[in-house]
Design an enzyme around this catalytic site. Structure first.
Site, PDB file in Angstrom:
ATOM      1  N   CYS A 165      -0.519   9.779  -8.829  1.00  0.00           N
ATOM      2  CA  CYS A 165      -1.797   9.580  -8.151  1.00  0.00           C
ATOM      3  C   CYS A 165      -2.777  10.677  -8.549  1.00  0.00           C
ATOM      4  O   CYS A 165      -2.535  11.853  -8.264  1.00  0.00           O
ATOM      5  CB  CYS A 165      -1.606   9.572  -6.640  1.00  0.00           C
ATOM      6  SG  CYS A 165      -3.112   9.137  -5.744  1.00  0.00           S
TER       7      CYS A 165
ATOM      8  N   LYS B   6       0.844  -1.196   0.000  1.00  0.00           N
ATOM      9  CA  LYS B   6       0.000   0.000   0.000  1.00  0.00           C
ATOM     10  C   LYS B   6       0.880   1.247   0.000  1.00  0.00           C
ATOM     11  O   LYS B   6       1.918   1.288   0.659  1.00  0.00           O
ATOM     12  CB  LYS B   6      -0.885  -0.016   1.247  1.00  0.00           C
ATOM     13  CG  LYS B   6      -1.899   1.108   1.317  1.00  0.00           C
ATOM     14  CD  LYS B   6      -2.847   0.870   2.466  1.00  0.00           C
ATOM     15  CE  LYS B   6      -3.862   2.001   2.582  1.00  0.00           C
ATOM     16  NZ  LYS B   6      -4.675   2.156   1.358  1.00  0.00           N
TER      17      LYS B   6
END
Length: 306
Positions: free
Chosen positions: A132, A47
């Protein structure tokens, strides 16, 4: 059928096979242990981490779309200090290659993360997330400007002895330009693609569904875009590519290999079917065996051969 050598080499890392999991979809490895044995995978990508803990974006931050998923989770994670203290001791014991994904909102953030994560940590590589699309004020900027992308990869490369995998954004005009920029910065490998920027509107409320308005689109809907970009980049730069974007079946994975990827990563597919990586790996092996291929590497870029 002949046995197939599934061993895969990426940026100096030897993987038992070419199937990895995508960052943000596999937690820190333990979450899927009951469904998919980690030691059956070529590797997992953790993650995404940031220097400070993050709660992520406001809810709602997930919405299904036709053949896909929009997410605006916003890099929720425990932060670097807590990762080093509580997660890394467990992660380094996992019986597969472990890749840490790092994100930031400034050049200094990336440097801080990279400096703290070295080869003696037990990690195999760093995936540098410069792409992102669902976090404001950072991330996306580095992934859409070639000069900034080259700068951040160079800065990370200078402070860690781990191989660097640059994760590229599809939200650009020219993916090849971005690939060349991170190669110039010192990237050892590439992963592409990250999610496409999208949104969904609630017809009853007449408002965006996601609290963040925009989110990252993943899943089968983006696969043709991902395959096209892997094809283009593989012809333009001399770096191994981890292909990702909508892989849910072994046929999808083989398509990425044929386009030029040396390995593949499964993301949203893990949510739909936690055993997808195992099924896809078996499908890849069977495909190669039926065609008399001694190694999965023989597939890489085969569609380019005239």
């Amino acid at each position: 059928m002949c046995p197939v050598d599934l061993t895969t080499h990426i940026a100096g890392i030897t993987l038992r096979n070419p199937v990895l999991t995508g960052s943000g979809t596999y937690g820190f490895g333990e979450e899927y242990a009951a469904y998919c044995p980690v030691d059956a995978l070529g590797g997992i990508t953790l993650k995404g981490l940031t220097p400070e803990p993050r709660l992520g974006n406001e809810v709602p931050r997930l919405v299904e779309t036709p053949a896909g998923l929009l997410n605006a989770v916003g890099l929720e994670n425990p932060g670097l200090e807590e990762f080093l203290r509580s997660y890394l001791p467990k992660v380094r014991k996992l019986p597969t290659a472990v890749i840490a994904n790092i994100s930031g909102f400034s050049l200094e953030d990336y440097v801080q993360m990279a400096r703290a994560l070295q080869r003696d940590s037990g990690l195999a590589a760093l995936e540098v997330n410069i792409s992102c699309p669902n976090v404001k004020h950072g991330g996306m900027h580095f992934g859409t400007d070639p000069k900034s992308a080259e700068e951040v990869i160079g800065a990370v490369k200078a402070v860690t002895d781990l191989p660097i995998i640059a994760k590229l954004s599809p939200n650009v005009t020219d993916i090849v330009e971005m690939a060349r920029a991170v190669q110039s910065g010192g990237a050892d490998a590439l992963s592409l693609i990250n999610t496409l920027l999208g949104m969904s509107i609630d017809l009853d409320q007449q408002r965006p569904v996601l609290a963040n308005t925009f989110g990252g689109l993943s899943g089968p809907a983006i696969r043709p875009v991902a395959v096209r970009m892997v094809w283009q980049v593989s012809q333009a730069v001399d770096l191994p590519i981890i292909g990702m974007g909508g892989i849910t079946r072994w046929q999808d994975a083989v398509e990425f290999f044929l386009a030029g990827a040396s390995a593949i990563s499964i993301g949203t597919g893990n949510f739909v079917n936690p055993q997808a990586p195992l099924e896809i790996l078996q499908g890849i092996e069977d495909y190669c065996a039926k065609r008399g291929m001694a190694s999965v590497h023989e597939l890489v870029g085969l569609a380019h051969v005239s």
